[in-house]
Design a protein around this motif. Structure first.
Motif, mmCIF file in Angstrom:
data_model
loop_
_atom_site.group_PDB
_atom_site.id
_atom_site.type_symbol
_atom_site.label_atom_id
_atom_site.label_comp_id
_atom_site.label_asym_id
_atom_site.label_seq_id
_atom_site.Cartn_x
_atom_site.Cartn_y
_atom_site.Cartn_z
ATOM 1 N N THR A 139 45.605 39.431 41.563
ATOM 2 C CA THR A 139 46.523 38.437 42.120
ATOM 3 C C THR A 139 47.074 37.572 41.003
ATOM 4 O O THR A 139 46.334 37.128 40.121
ATOM 5 N N TRP B 99 49.347 34.104 40.397
ATOM 6 C CA TRP B 99 50.041 32.921 40.889
ATOM 7 C C TRP B 99 50.969 32.446 39.779
ATOM 8 O O TRP B 99 50.532 32.192 38.654
ATOM 9 N N ASN C 196 49.403 41.320 43.282
ATOM 10 C CA ASN C 196 49.861 40.541 44.436
ATOM 11 C C ASN C 196 50.322 39.190 43.911
ATOM 12 O O ASN C 196 49.578 38.503 43.207
ATOM 13 N N LYS D 136 52.059 35.308 44.152
ATOM 14 C CA LYS D 136 52.349 34.102 44.903
ATOM 15 C C LYS D 136 53.104 33.152 43.992
ATOM 16 O O LYS D 136 52.675 32.886 42.866
#
Length: 267
Positions: free
Chosen positions: A49, A51, A262, A264
């Motif tokens: 992930t 960010w 992923n 964000k």
């Protein structure tokens, strides 16, 4: 196997105690001599992930091995399990926490456990700010680190000429960035502009433009663009130019390293 004691300017940390030390005993370890360029490239995917904020990014997940590289961002690596092995300025370090300052050559040799890696724009967040954020985050996680980084005071760009120049670079980034146009926006001559960038940012104009192009292209890919679309959207001549820049600055291949994340976006 051999025992080595080495002296470095890197910043090493222990959980909950993020402090700088200058002398580090490496202890007993095997340097992974069998890791060569081609075998590394088979394992250079970043998985997990990401960010992404305007002036920092946090990656949580598996970190692939990289070639030696140097990029403009400060980088703080925090293992959430077993130690990782990295090379910094040609010296091998086995650690759970390591700060790599802007423009310092480094490579990840092996990372058996998931890591939290922070990348930060040096003109906005210093290495000391990264350590302070990590120290205040408690048990490191995406949530705690993001909150701690957002709470950190930002470095100012006190020179209005530099602010005008960077704003002009960003306006022109999707196409040709003319140094003359940037100098004009900053009310400087070309030679004055180069001296200003080198003195206050540590990079010549051309290298700073390349860094910002790469940062923009990575963002486009993370949002779903193809390699070619991202390259053209960020002002690279073609996908090959973007790929070479990615390899040079991050030590990995763009077509393998970004697709399994992923993403964000943070304000």
């Amino acid at each position: 196997m051999k025992k080595i004691t080495y002296f470095v300017n890197a910043t090493m940390c222990t959980p909950g105690n993020f402090v700088a030390v200058k002398t580090i005993s490496a202890g007993w370890y095997d340097r992974p001599q069998s890791i060569h360029r081609e075998s590394r490239l088979q394992h250079d995917s970043w998985q997990g992930t990401l960010w992404l904020a305007p002036d920092f990014a946090i990656l949580h997940g598996a970190a692939g091995a990289t070639d030696s590289h140097a990029h403009y961002a400060h980088q703080l690596m925090l293992s959430t399990g077993a130690p990782f092995t990295a090379e910094l300025d040609g010296i091998v370090h086995t650690a759970r926490h390591l700060l790599v300052d802007s423009l310092r050559p480094h490579a990840i040799l092996s990372a058996p456990a998931p890591m939290l890696t922070i990348y930060a724009e040096p003109q906005r967040l210093s290495g000391a700010a990264l350590l302070a954020a990590a120290g205040s985050a408690g048990v490191p996680s995406l949530d705690s680190l993001a909150a701690a980084l957002q709470a950190q005071p930002r470095e100012d760009l006190p020179d209005p000429r530099l602010r005008r120049a960077l704003d002009k670079v960003d306006v022109l980034l999707s196409g040709k960035v003319s140094a003359a146009a940037v100098a004009e926006a900053a009310h400087l001559s070309l030679s004055q502009l180069e001296r200003l960038f080198s003195a206050q940012l540590g990079l010549p104009v051309r290298r700073l433009v390349l860094w910002r192009r790469l940062r923009l292209a990575i963002r486009f890919i993370l949002l779903g663009s193809t390699l070619t679309q991202a390259a053209h959207g960020a002002g690279f001549a073609d996908a090959a130019h973007f790929s070479r820049t990615m390899r040079s600055l991050f030590g990995v291949r763009a077509d393998r390293s970004l697709r399994q994340l992923n993403v964000k976006l943070l304000d």
